[in-house]
Scaffold this motif. Structure first.
Motif, PDB file in Angstrom:
ATOM      1  N   ASP A  44       1.183  -1.212   0.148  1.00 35.72           N
ATOM      2  CA  ASP A  44      -0.079  -0.500  -0.301  1.00 35.72           C
ATOM      3  C   ASP A  44       1.024   1.407  -0.043  1.00 35.72           C
ATOM      4  OD1 ASP A  44       0.352  -0.101   2.749  1.00 35.72           O
ATOM      5  OD2 ASP A  44      -1.138   0.062   3.802  1.00 35.72           O
ATOM      6  N   HIS A  45       2.053   1.491   0.133  1.00 41.63           N
ATOM      7  CA  HIS A  45       2.627   2.555   0.473  1.00 41.63           C
ATOM      8  C   HIS A  45       3.162   2.755  -0.920  1.00 41.63           C
ATOM      9  CE1 HIS A  45       6.144  -0.316   1.158  1.00 41.63           C
ATOM     10  NE2 HIS A  45       6.636  -0.045  -0.024  1.00 41.63           N
ATOM     11  N   PRO A 120      -4.419  -2.919   7.589  1.00 42.97           N
ATOM     12  CA  PRO A 120      -5.503  -3.252   7.376  1.00 42.97           C
ATOM     13  C   PRO A 120      -6.799  -1.716   8.485  1.00 42.97           C
ATOM     14  CG  PRO A 120      -5.234  -4.897   8.768  1.00 42.97           C
ATOM     15  CD  PRO A 120      -4.342  -4.251   7.797  1.00 42.97           C
ATOM     16  N   ILE A 121      -5.516  -0.984   8.886  1.00 46.88           N
ATOM     17  CA  ILE A 121      -5.698  -0.256   9.913  1.00 46.88           C
ATOM     18  C   ILE A 121      -6.519   1.701   9.151  1.00 46.88           C
ATOM     19  CG2 ILE A 121      -4.523   1.668  11.791  1.00 46.88           C
ATOM     20  CD1 ILE A 121      -2.606  -1.362  12.674  1.00 46.88           C
ATOM     21  N   PHE A 125      -7.973   1.640   3.820  1.00 44.66           N
ATOM     22  CA  PHE A 125      -8.138   0.080   3.686  1.00 44.66           C
ATOM     23  C   PHE A 125      -9.289  -0.048   3.185  1.00 44.66           C
ATOM     24  CE2 PHE A 125      -8.494  -4.064   4.676  1.00 44.66           C
ATOM     25  CZ  PHE A 125      -7.903  -4.704   3.498  1.00 44.66           C
ATOM     26  N   ARG A 126     -10.153   0.707   3.368  1.00 43.48           N
ATOM     27  CA  ARG A 126     -11.489   0.063   3.663  1.00 43.48           C
ATOM     28  C   ARG A 126     -12.235   0.700   2.539  1.00 43.48           C
ATOM     29  NH1 ARG A 126     -13.842   2.857   7.890  1.00 43.48           N
ATOM     30  NH2 ARG A 126     -13.101   1.681   9.232  1.00 43.48           N
ATOM     31  N   ASN A 127     -11.992   1.798   2.119  1.00 40.46           N
ATOM     32  CA  ASN A 127     -12.376   2.767   0.803  1.00 40.46           C
ATOM     33  C   ASN A 127     -11.829   2.491  -0.158  1.00 40.46           C
ATOM     34  OD1 ASN A 127     -13.789   4.655   2.301  1.00 40.46           O
ATOM     35  ND2 ASN A 127     -12.098   6.200   3.329  1.00 40.46           N
ATOM     36  N   ILE A 141      -7.946 -13.257   1.512  1.00 40.96           N
ATOM     37  CA  ILE A 141      -7.402 -12.845   2.261  1.00 40.96           C
ATOM     38  C   ILE A 141      -6.702 -13.052   3.664  1.00 40.96           C
ATOM     39  CG2 ILE A 141      -8.022 -10.521   4.058  1.00 40.96           C
ATOM     40  CD1 ILE A 141      -9.655  -9.679   2.208  1.00 40.96           C
ATOM     41  N   ASP A 142      -5.573 -13.268   4.074  1.00 38.67           N
ATOM     42  CA  ASP A 142      -5.059 -13.405   4.738  1.00 38.67           C
ATOM     43  C   ASP A 142      -4.201 -12.148   5.871  1.00 38.67           C
ATOM     44  OD1 ASP A 142      -4.080 -16.508   4.495  1.00 38.67           O
ATOM     45  OD2 ASP A 142      -2.946 -16.046   3.238  1.00 38.67           O
ATOM     46  N   TRP A 143      -4.750 -12.757   7.484  1.00 38.47           N
ATOM     47  CA  TRP A 143      -4.532 -10.981   7.458  1.00 38.47           C
ATOM     48  C   TRP A 143      -3.554 -11.533   9.416  1.00 38.47           C
ATOM     49  CZ3 TRP A 143      -7.122  -7.620   8.420  1.00 38.47           C
ATOM     50  CH2 TRP A 143      -8.316  -7.293   6.981  1.00 38.47           C
ATOM     51  N   PHE A 144      -2.155 -10.840   9.118  1.00 39.52           N
ATOM     52  CA  PHE A 144      -1.215 -11.332  10.204  1.00 39.52           C
ATOM     53  C   PHE A 144      -0.709 -10.052  11.278  1.00 39.52           C
ATOM     54  CE2 PHE A 144      -0.207 -13.365   5.667  1.00 39.52           C
ATOM     55  CZ  PHE A 144      -0.071 -14.647   5.932  1.00 39.52           C
ATOM     56  N   GLN A 145      -0.261 -10.241  12.468  1.00 38.60           N
ATOM     57  CA  GLN A 145      -0.589  -9.369  13.505  1.00 38.60           C
ATOM     58  C   GLN A 145       0.932  -9.502  14.134  1.00 38.60           C
ATOM     59  OE1 GLN A 145      -3.307 -10.454  16.346  1.00 38.60           O
ATOM     60  NE2 GLN A 145      -4.713  -9.633  15.296  1.00 38.60           N
ATOM     61  N   VAL A 146       1.666  -9.132  13.890  1.00 43.32           N
ATOM     62  CA  VAL A 146       3.383  -8.548  14.476  1.00 43.32           C
ATOM     63  C   VAL A 146       3.111  -8.158  15.583  1.00 43.32           C
ATOM     64  CG1 VAL A 146       4.959  -7.339  13.354  1.00 43.32           C
ATOM     65  CG2 VAL A 146       3.521  -7.642  11.784  1.00 43.32           C
TER      66      VAL A 146
END
Length: 146
Positions: A44-45, A120-121, A125-127, A141-146
């Motif tokens: 996204d960056h 996703p923060i 992301f929602r838009n 979609i895979d969610w990863f938490q760091v």
């Protein structure tokens, strides 16, 4: 995907839409024309222009971007697709240029894996998900938490 080539655009201050198109041509030709298994990594960056997401949306949805290749490039792609071995049941369709180009897009779908790394923060992301439905419909979609 471990045997795939990884391609990631190198975004700099002077990165323009024409350079983006050149990078997409290179990736799509590698996957479709040359049959190289490729992972296209996009974060996204790296979104400098909304058109970047529109193009990724089209790749995810159809495997092709309308008007990306000019007529000369399309002729070259069609000629390369003609040189590929053709199964007997499809040999009658080989002379039709649209069939050869659809073979190109089918090979893109088989060989190109798009990996999107989006945070996703926040509302961005929602838009994006609302504006570009293929980011949900054509992705796992895979969610990863760091």
């Amino acid at each position: 995907m471990s045997d795939s080539e990884i391609f990631q655009v190198s975004i700099q201050k002077t990165y323009t839409l024409s350079e983006w198109m050149d990078d997409l041509k290179k990736v799509l030709r590698g996957a479709g024309q040359n049959g190289i298994s490729t992972v296209f990594l996009f974060a996204d960056h790296q979104i400098k222009n909304k058109a970047f997401l529109e193009d990724i949306n089209m790749i995810l949805n159809t495997g092709d971007i309308p008007n990306l290749f000019d007529n000369e490039e399309k002729r070259e792609i069609i000629e390369k697709m003609r040189q590929l071995p053709v199964p007997v049941e499809k040999s009658k369709l080989e002379a039709v240029p649209q069939h050869n180009y659809s073979t190109f897009t089918e090979r893109i779908r088989q060989n190109l894996h798009v990996v999107l790394a989006f945070s996703p923060i926040g509302d961005a992301f929602r838009n994006r998900l609302r504006q570009f439905p293929s980011l949900i419909n054509c992705c796992t979609i895979d969610w990863f938490q760091v």
